[in-house]
Design a protein around this motif. Structure first.
Motif, mmCIF file in Angstrom:
data_model
loop_
_atom_site.group_PDB
_atom_site.id
_atom_site.type_symbol
_atom_site.label_atom_id
_atom_site.label_comp_id
_atom_site.label_asym_id
_atom_site.label_seq_id
_atom_site.Cartn_x
_atom_site.Cartn_y
_atom_site.Cartn_z
ATOM 1 N N LEU A 130 9.665 -3.159 -5.957
ATOM 2 C CA LEU A 130 8.341 -2.765 -5.463
ATOM 3 C C LEU A 130 7.981 -3.536 -4.192
ATOM 4 C CD1 LEU A 130 6.257 -2.487 -8.762
ATOM 5 C CD2 LEU A 130 6.887 -0.631 -7.210
ATOM 6 N N VAL A 135 9.482 -2.211 -1.035
ATOM 7 C CA VAL A 135 8.822 -1.006 -0.538
ATOM 8 C C VAL A 135 7.421 -1.309 0.003
ATOM 9 C CG1 VAL A 135 7.976 1.280 -1.159
ATOM 10 C CG2 VAL A 135 10.153 0.465 -2.084
ATOM 11 N N PHE A 136 6.638 -2.063 -0.772
ATOM 12 C CA PHE A 136 5.225 -2.256 -0.437
ATOM 13 C C PHE A 136 4.892 -3.601 0.195
ATOM 14 C CE2 PHE A 136 5.144 0.845 -3.972
ATOM 15 C CZ PHE A 136 4.618 1.909 -3.254
#
Length: 66
Positions: free
Chosen positions: A43, A46-47
């Motif tokens: 995660l 990606v973020f």
């Protein structure tokens, strides 16, 4: 082809190193809160900093009583 040459740019290298380091830190932070380190690592890739903010604000998962 121009997009690939931008990825190899020397000026972009510190961003990739910093983003990867942040993902590793988030994985350790997640494990400290009894959450999946691998999930939060992915995660974070990606973020980025948004995943860090969410992870910091989430409470620690309680261990099972039995």
């Amino acid at each position: 082809m121009d997009q690939f040459s931008r990825l190899a740019d020397v000026q972009a290298a510190p961003w990739f190193v910093g983003w990867g380091t942040l993902a590793l830190i988030n994985a350790g932070l997640a494990q400290g809160k009894n959450r999946s380190g691998l999930l939060w690592f992915l995660l974070s890739l990606v973020f980025g900093p948004l995943a860090t903010l969410v992870l910091v604000l989430l409470p620690k998962v309680r261990q099972k009583l039995f």
